[in-house]
Design an enzyme around this catalytic site. Structure first.
Site, PDB file in Angstrom:
ATOM      1  CG  ASP A   1      -0.606  15.944  -1.660  1.00  0.00           C
ATOM      2  OD1 ASP A   1      -1.233  16.713  -2.424  1.00  0.00           O
ATOM      3  OD2 ASP A   1      -0.020  16.335  -0.641  1.00  0.00           O
TER       4      ASP A   1
ATOM      5  CG  ASN B   1      10.228   9.826  -1.898  1.00  0.00           C
ATOM      6  OD1 ASN B   1       9.258   9.443  -2.543  1.00  0.00           O
ATOM      7  ND2 ASN B   1      10.924  10.905  -2.233  1.00  0.00           N
TER       8      ASN B   1
ATOM      9  CE  LYS C   1      -0.248  26.974  -5.894  1.00  0.00           C
ATOM     10  NZ  LYS C   1       0.657  27.861  -5.110  1.00  0.00           N
TER      11      LYS C   1
ATOM     12  CG  ASP D   1     -11.226  12.683  -3.111  1.00  0.00           C
ATOM     13  OD1 ASP D   1     -10.069  12.749  -3.566  1.00  0.00           O
ATOM     14  OD2 ASP D   1     -11.542  13.146  -1.995  1.00  0.00           O
TER      15      ASP D   1
ATOM     16  CD  GLU E   1       2.343   8.589   4.859  1.00  0.00           C
ATOM     17  OE1 GLU E   1       2.672   9.786   4.735  1.00  0.00           O
ATOM     18  OE2 GLU E   1       1.459   8.035   4.169  1.00  0.00           O
TER      19      GLU E   1
ATOM     20  CG  ASP F   1      -1.981   1.081   1.170  1.00  0.00           C
ATOM     21  OD1 ASP F   1      -2.520   1.328   0.076  1.00  0.00           O
ATOM     22  OD2 ASP F   1      -2.278   1.682   2.226  1.00  0.00           O
TER      23      ASP F   1
END
Length: 219
Positions: free
Chosen positions: A125, A99, A129, A161, A72, A47
């Site tokens: 995330d 990372n 921009k 989403d 994470e 994950d």
């Protein structure tokens, strides 16, 4: 509160972390798989961007014959997640601070062939921009790293989403010849996994759409 887990202090973290910042450029060290899991040769579910790790925490209980690895970039969340895991005594779950964009190769290269069978990237995330697009997790290099280690027939489940994020993720996987999209529609109407993320549940409770897709490692 998660059943069987005592309360831990709430960890406040920055919502956005720039993966291109200097402190995140050092790749993770390879895992000692025999120490991380009681049965290291079980199929592995990776994950990427697990946040507080609640999704894989539940998955590890629902599917005890799988191993789960949550990656994470926010270290405090990894510390908290591993505390929850330890309290529950789960030996098929591990969380790692790293990372993902520079750590998959050193992490997965030590895995026996065929062990990695499922990858999830959920609600990453969006980095709205355009000048920040390189900070998004699903880059062509990450897709290739997954292709190099995912077993043939293994799957990658994507959801967001934000439609533009989901489209970009799908485009990146579709552009790699190692993957084929599962299903004929643009988006899956249902989550094929037995556990929903907190973000997924919240989004659906608001009556807002979730954009989902499944890719299979085909060759």
């Amino acid at each position: 509160m998660i059943s069987g887990v005592s309360a831990l202090p709430f960890v406040r973290v920055r919502q956005h972390v720039n993966p291109l910042a200097q402190k995140y450029l050092t790749p993770a060290n390879p895992l000692e798989w025999e120490k991380a899991y009681s049965t290291p040769h079980q199929p592995l579910h990776l994950d990427i961007g697990c946040a507080r790790g609640r999704f894989v925490l539940q998955m590890a209980q629902v599917e005890p014959n799988w191993n789960f690895l949550g990656l994470e970039i926010r270290e405090s969340l990894v510390i908290e997640a591993n505390q929850f895991r330890s309290q529950l005594g789960l030996t098929n779950l591990h969380y790692l601070y790293c990372n993902a964009n520079n750590s998959l190769q050193p992490l997965l290269s030590s895995l026996p062939t065929g062990i990695l069978q499922r990858v999830t990237i959920q609600f990453p995330d969006p980095w709205f921009k355009t000048r920040h697009a390189k900070r998004r997790v699903v880059q062509p290099e990450l897709v290739q790293d997954i292709a190099n280690y995912l077993a043939v027939g293994g799957v990658v489940f994507l959801q967001s989403d934000m439609e533009f994020v989901a489209v970009e993720m799908c485009d990146r996987f579709a552009a790699n010849p190692a993957f084929k999209k599962v299903g004929t529609g643009e988006w899956l109407t249902e989550n094929p996994l037995p556990v929903a993320t907190e973000r997924e549940t919240t989004t659906q409770n608001r009556g807002e759409p979730v954009y989902r897709a499944l890719f299979e490692r085909s060759s």
